[in-house]
Design a protein around this motif. Sequence first.
Motif, PDB file in Angstrom:
ATOM      1  N   THR A 203      21.472  49.531  -6.743  1.00 33.66           N
ATOM      2  CA  THR A 203      21.441  49.283  -5.305  1.00 33.66           C
ATOM      3  C   THR A 203      22.717  48.551  -4.889  1.00 33.66           C
ATOM      4  O   THR A 203      23.490  48.086  -5.736  1.00 33.66           O
ATOM      5  N   LEU A 204      22.922  48.428  -3.591  1.00 31.37           N
ATOM      6  CA  LEU A 204      24.090  47.715  -3.089  1.00 31.37           C
ATOM      7  C   LEU A 204      24.103  46.276  -3.601  1.00 31.37           C
ATOM      8  O   LEU A 204      25.157  45.751  -3.994  1.00 31.37           O
ATOM      9  N   GLN A 205      22.928  45.632  -3.618  1.00 30.96           N
ATOM     10  CA  GLN A 205      22.837  44.263  -4.116  1.00 30.96           C
ATOM     11  C   GLN A 205      23.223  44.201  -5.601  1.00 30.96           C
ATOM     12  O   GLN A 205      23.950  43.295  -6.023  1.00 30.96           O
ATOM     13  N   ASP A 206      22.745  45.168  -6.381  1.00 28.48           N
ATOM     14  CA  ASP A 206      23.078  45.203  -7.807  1.00 28.48           C
ATOM     15  C   ASP A 206      24.574  45.418  -8.012  1.00 28.48           C
ATOM     16  O   ASP A 206      25.186  44.817  -8.899  1.00 28.48           O
ATOM     17  N   LYS A 207      25.159  46.277  -7.196  1.00 28.50           N
ATOM     18  CA  LYS A 207      26.594  46.539  -7.313  1.00 28.50           C
ATOM     19  C   LYS A 207      27.412  45.295  -6.969  1.00 28.50           C
ATOM     20  O   LYS A 207      28.422  45.008  -7.615  1.00 28.50           O
ATOM     21  N   LEU A 208      26.970  44.555  -5.950  1.00 32.13           N
ATOM     22  CA  LEU A 208      27.676  43.328  -5.574  1.00 32.13           C
ATOM     23  C   LEU A 208      27.580  42.286  -6.680  1.00 32.13           C
ATOM     24  O   LEU A 208      28.564  41.599  -6.991  1.00 32.13           O
ATOM     25  N   LYS A 209      26.386  42.166  -7.276  1.00 27.93           N
ATOM     26  CA  LYS A 209      26.213  41.201  -8.369  1.00 27.93           C
ATOM     27  C   LYS A 209      27.019  41.616  -9.597  1.00 27.93           C
ATOM     28  O   LYS A 209      27.604  40.771 -10.282  1.00 27.93           O
ATOM     29  N   SER A 210      27.064  42.922  -9.862  1.00 27.51           N
ATOM     30  CA  SER A 210      27.878  43.415 -10.975  1.00 27.51           C
ATOM     31  C   SER A 210      29.350  43.140 -10.723  1.00 27.51           C
ATOM     32  O   SER A 210      30.099  42.768 -11.638  1.00 27.51           O
ATOM     33  N   LEU A 212      30.579  40.656  -8.911  1.00 29.37           N
ATOM     34  CA  LEU A 212      30.793  39.220  -9.118  1.00 29.37           C
ATOM     35  C   LEU A 212      30.839  38.878 -10.601  1.00 29.37           C
ATOM     36  O   LEU A 212      31.652  38.063 -11.044  1.00 29.37           O
ATOM     37  N   LYS A 213      29.963  39.503 -11.378  1.00 34.32           N
ATOM     38  CA  LYS A 213      29.920  39.226 -12.817  1.00 34.32           C
ATOM     39  C   LYS A 213      31.220  39.639 -13.487  1.00 34.32           C
ATOM     40  O   LYS A 213      31.679  39.010 -14.438  1.00 34.32           O
ATOM     41  N   ASP A 214      31.848  40.683 -12.960  1.00 31.72           N
ATOM     42  CA  ASP A 214      33.096  41.184 -13.513  1.00 31.72           C
ATOM     43  C   ASP A 214      34.299  40.373 -13.041  1.00 31.72           C
ATOM     44  O   ASP A 214      35.165  40.002 -13.832  1.00 31.72           O
ATOM     45  N   ILE A 215      34.333  40.085 -11.735  1.00 28.47           N
ATOM     46  CA  ILE A 215      35.496  39.420 -11.151  1.00 28.47           C
ATOM     47  C   ILE A 215      35.408  37.897 -11.272  1.00 28.47           C
ATOM     48  O   ILE A 215      36.371  37.223 -11.650  1.00 28.47           O
ATOM     49  N   PHE A 216      34.244  37.327 -10.937  1.00 26.96           N
ATOM     50  CA  PHE A 216      34.060  35.871 -10.943  1.00 26.96           C
ATOM     51  C   PHE A 216      32.813  35.490 -11.747  1.00 26.96           C
ATOM     52  O   PHE A 216      31.788  35.117 -11.170  1.00 26.96           O
ATOM     53  N   PRO A 217      32.852  35.619 -13.080  1.00 29.33           N
ATOM     54  CA  PRO A 217      31.666  35.321 -13.892  1.00 29.33           C
ATOM     55  C   PRO A 217      31.163  33.892 -13.737  1.00 29.33           C
ATOM     56  O   PRO A 217      29.957  33.643 -13.804  1.00 29.33           O
ATOM     57  N   SER A 218      32.056  32.930 -13.497  1.00 31.42           N
ATOM     58  CA  SER A 218      31.635  31.537 -13.331  1.00 31.42           C
ATOM     59  C   SER A 218      30.789  31.372 -12.071  1.00 31.42           C
ATOM     60  O   SER A 218      29.835  30.586 -12.041  1.00 31.42           O
ATOM     61  N   VAL A 219      31.125  32.117 -11.006  1.00 28.25           N
ATOM     62  CA  VAL A 219      30.336  32.084  -9.770  1.00 28.25           C
ATOM     63  C   VAL A 219      28.960  32.700 -10.017  1.00 28.25           C
ATOM     64  O   VAL A 219      27.944  32.224  -9.528  1.00 28.25           O
ATOM     65  N   TYR A 220      28.940  33.759 -10.809  1.00 31.75           N
ATOM     66  CA  TYR A 220      27.684  34.434 -11.152  1.00 31.75           C
ATOM     67  C   TYR A 220      26.725  33.455 -11.836  1.00 31.75           C
ATOM     68  O   TYR A 220      25.535  33.402 -11.530  1.00 31.75           O
ATOM     69  N   VAL A 221      27.258  32.660 -12.760  1.00 39.10           N
ATOM     70  CA  VAL A 221      26.441  31.678 -13.480  1.00 39.10           C
ATOM     71  C   VAL A 221      26.068  30.513 -12.572  1.00 39.10           C
ATOM     72  O   VAL A 221      24.923  30.051 -12.570  1.00 39.10           O
ATOM     73  N   LEU A 222      27.026  30.035 -11.766  1.00 45.48           N
ATOM     74  CA  LEU A 222      26.816  28.881 -10.901  1.00 45.48           C
ATOM     75  C   LEU A 222      25.658  29.104  -9.941  1.00 45.48           C
ATOM     76  O   LEU A 222      24.816  28.221  -9.732  1.00 45.48           O
ATOM     77  N   PHE A 223      25.573  30.303  -9.367  1.00 45.30           N
ATOM     78  CA  PHE A 223      24.520  30.592  -8.385  1.00 45.30           C
ATOM     79  C   PHE A 223      23.284  31.226  -9.020  1.00 45.30           C
ATOM     80  O   PHE A 223      22.421  31.745  -8.316  1.00 45.30           O
ATOM     81  N   ASN A 224      23.236  31.184 -10.351  1.00 43.38           N
ATOM     82  CA  ASN A 224      22.053  31.635 -11.080  1.00 43.38           C
ATOM     83  C   ASN A 224      21.666  33.065 -10.718  1.00 43.38           C
ATOM     84  O   ASN A 224      20.482  33.378 -10.534  1.00 43.38           O
ATOM     85  N   ASP A 440      32.997  51.883 -12.626  1.00 44.02           N
ATOM     86  CA  ASP A 440      32.692  50.685 -13.401  1.00 44.02           C
ATOM     87  C   ASP A 440      31.332  50.132 -12.991  1.00 44.02           C
ATOM     88  O   ASP A 440      31.007  50.096 -11.806  1.00 44.02           O
ATOM     89  N   TYR A 441      30.564  49.706 -13.995  1.00 43.38           N
ATOM     90  CA  TYR A 441      29.299  49.037 -13.698  1.00 43.38           C
ATOM     91  C   TYR A 441      28.907  48.188 -14.894  1.00 43.38           C
ATOM     92  O   TYR A 441      28.740  48.692 -16.001  1.00 43.38           O
ATOM     93  N   ASN A 442      28.789  46.852 -14.663  1.00 39.28           N
ATOM     94  CA  ASN A 442      28.407  45.919 -15.735  1.00 39.28           C
ATOM     95  C   ASN A 442      29.318  46.027 -16.954  1.00 39.28           C
ATOM     96  O   ASN A 442      28.858  46.162 -18.087  1.00 39.28           O
ATOM     97  N   PHE A 443      30.609  46.027 -16.739  1.00 35.35           N
ATOM     98  CA  PHE A 443      31.625  46.069 -17.788  1.00 35.35           C
ATOM     99  C   PHE A 443      31.674  47.411 -18.514  1.00 35.35           C
ATOM    100  O   PHE A 443      32.442  47.581 -19.450  1.00 35.35           O
TER     101      PHE A 443
END
Length: 459
Positions: A203-210, A212-224, A440-443
């Motif tokens: 979904t769009l939400q999953d793509k956005l989270k993916s 973030l995980k690729d570009i800014f992994p620290s933000v991904y962890v910070l916001f749980n 690309d999706y989830n590395f």
Amino acid sequence: MFFESFLLNLFILLVLIFALIFDYVTKFFSYWYIRHVPYKMSLPFFGSDYHRVLGLRSTTDEVNHLYSLYPKDKFVGCIKSRIPDLIVKDPDAVRKILSTDFSNFHCRGLGLDKSRDVCLRNNLFYAEGEKWTLLRSRLESVLNKSVDIQDGLHDCLSGINGDTNVQQLLSELLDIVFKDLLIGNNVEGSIITCLRKEFEQRTLQDKLKSYLKDIFPSVYVLFNLSTPFSKLYNKYRNVIKDTKLYNDVKKAEMISPYEVKNSKTKLNKDSAEDEAFSILSLFISEGYAPCLKVLTSLLYELAKHPQIQEKARRNNSALNSAIKETVRLHPPYSIINRKCMKMYTFTKNDFLVDKGLTISVPIEAIHKDENNFKDGLSFKPERFENIGESSSFLPFGLGPRKCIGEELAMDIIQKVANIILKNFNIEPCEATPEKLHVVDYNFARVIDNVVWLRLKPIL
């Protein structure tokens, strides 16, 4: 020193703050210039990564673009936000990074193993240091399996005659294979199908989270933030106890209790159910999805090359060469990332990189480089029949962090492809796409368009 005017003081303060911030974000902008490494110009707050951050190019497209921009150079520099990143084109240097000098580059540097998401913190792909060593040791015992082709696969193929959605057919086949491998006959196998569909949904939400995980992994962890699998965790937590995978995890705990007990890393912080579910999600994202991509690409290429298809149908060695050529031309992962853990010198090229520098190994670009594989954009399995595996052939990585599931994945791909080829002639049809649209999706890399092929039963 202060001035009587409040506005003047405020202005000077703001100028100082801006100057400090500007100095911080541009600190490494001349990093590659002074090392005489070709590089892409940088912008404040973006570095040279602005095309990727703004979504104008995917990670793979950006790295491949820089790779091709400097055809005669063995290294290309860029700046990710503010941290220098080195794209390594030289196969010899790649071998040193991934294998010979692995101790200097053993870390991916993503920090995703600190996530509260059980599917990430116990994911071998993201684990670092001693935790990675323990998880890999545990997973090796789970992966020590062979694949048996069941009658269920023949049932899925019965009645097929004509234009076929290849991904849908392969998903049905792989659901059966992975159910037998991980779940067993005592548990209803929809858990595999459900997890697979959750991964494929994107979904769009999953793509956005993916993203973030690729570009800014620290933000991904910070916001749980969590993976799509995590929302299914509570649903299947009790079911997982009756699976073959859960029993394998429990056996692995009994086999190596001394190793875990005396480790400084508390691998057993999570329950066996947690660990089994995280391994199951790992199998789907890093096992099932790559197998599906490779099999889809293989059938697509064989449909376009009937002579190669016939050869692969009659000869297992030819089929294995076709599979190798498929993972060269359509690798499951296009880039391998590493982090320099201490100051390192590339002696042959005589330049030094600092601790904390990130390294990108452009697998897809190396595989398609004419300097490594002649006519690299063409599907030619015979190259592996004649010369064997090249030092530039890295679909599963290299060294201690080489994909732990390589043998199992190749076994699954070979057996599923073989049963399809024994039963069908594969041809293009009117709905067959001109090319595979890969994103690309989830590395990883996934095929984003539906692939239709015509399957004619062999009588």
